[in-house]
Design an enzyme around this catalytic site. Sequence first.
Site, short mmCIF file in Angstrom:
data_model
loop_
_atom_site.label_atom_id
_atom_site.label_comp_id
_atom_site.label_asym_id
_atom_site.label_seq_id
_atom_site.Cartn_x
_atom_site.Cartn_y
_atom_site.Cartn_z
CB THR A 210 -0.98 -0.03 1.20
OG1 THR A 210 -1.92 1.04 1.07
CG2 THR A 210 -0.28 0.08 2.53
CG ASN A 211 -0.27 4.57 -1.53
OD1 ASN A 211 -0.95 5.39 -0.95
ND2 ASN A 211 -0.72 3.85 -2.56
NE ARG A 212 5.76 7.05 3.77
CZ ARG A 212 6.16 6.44 4.88
NH1 ARG A 212 5.38 6.41 5.93
NH2 ARG A 212 7.34 5.85 4.92
CB SER A 213 -2.70 8.05 -0.34
OG SER A 213 -3.86 8.81 -0.51
#
Length: 408
Positions: A210-213
């Site tokens: 996943t990512n930091r959004s």
Amino acid sequence: MDPLHNRPIVLGVSGSIACYKAVDLASRLVKAGALVDVVMTANATRFVTPLCFKSITHRPVVDDLWDTNAEMAIEHVGLAKRAAAILIAPATANLLAKLSLGFAEDALQTTVLDTRAPIVIAPAMEGDMYGATTTQEHIARLRARGVVFVEPESGRLASGLSGRGRLADAETILGTLRATLARGGDLAGRRIVISAGGTQEPIDPVRIITNRSSGKMGFALAEAARDRGARVTLIATPTTDALAPPIGTELVRIGTVIEMHEAVRAATAEADALIMAAAVSDYRVAHPAEQKIKKRGAAANGLTIELVANPDILTETVGDFVRVGFAAESEDLLANATQKLDKKRLDLIVANDITGAGSGFGSDTNRVILVGRGGVAEELPTLPKREVADAILDRVAAILATRQKGER
Ligand code: C5P
């Protein structure tokens, strides 16, 4: 801009025990910049004093149609004509019956009968009273006349019994009021699809890529578009779960890029604009493991995961709608953004430098450059994400307006 800002709102309060919650509503309305005139029924004044509301709104409270000494005694006519909207919370079964039949016995009923402004009603009463056929008939009649209802919630009621009858929560009531006021906004009737958050690609049943959004930018866009009258579909990933979905928008929850692609395709079938604020994973795991990967056997000393490219949703979702992308960059901001604008054939790209303070992932503010077709760039200062959202929507509204003109 908050549709409540500087708008004259009549807050009608009738005699339910939920009256005390109307004090909080009055306070939130004032904080949002609304000009609040409270009109109370006689029974409401038994639960909460007019002075309480007056202290919050700093305006006279209308509670008696017959008080010849009060400057507000015949003011209900002025209030009815001046109001941008009338919000009645809480509304009792008795008041609903009176309004449905057109009674004009007191200041609140008279104001409602005399207005052309939109009316939002949040009922609160004992569960069986709410479910009673007569009450439901009155609600259906009022609905048919265009009154917007905020349904009560189920739960424990003041009577000690459980049932549907508890006043809806303040955010739901005010969100509905905002959406109702926004009917005259510059995006009224437009359908806008917004993606928000970071996608999640499974590695096995436990792990994900996943990512930091955080989704804050996408949610701010959804709220702002709703407040300008748009019909919003918000396609959100699990990284946004901590955020309250904007009331009055359609929320579609997805996890992976393939799921987001499908949701975007379905929602854009009749859209006027697509705004891809989501951080979409460029790759997914080629063969996600069905069972949790153990630190033994082949994976004892290291693990190689094969990734395959995901579809580029923006590039592949084309049609007769405005397409807006985001470019989160850590270097060569403008050059990278302009390149993406051209490559993805976008109408607008929102470029942000994720390394800057008060900008990018998780932050409540953002510092962006808006790049339109032909590479025309407008640099905005660091602003709350809601204000950035409105600046983006100014551009979307302008593009939609020119297209409409061109069609004529
Ligand atoms: O190429 P890059 O990922 O930086 O482009 C960012 C923009 O493209 C964002 O608006 C993002 O939502 C969108 N995007 C997409 N599908 C992908 C990757 C990014 O729609 N697979």
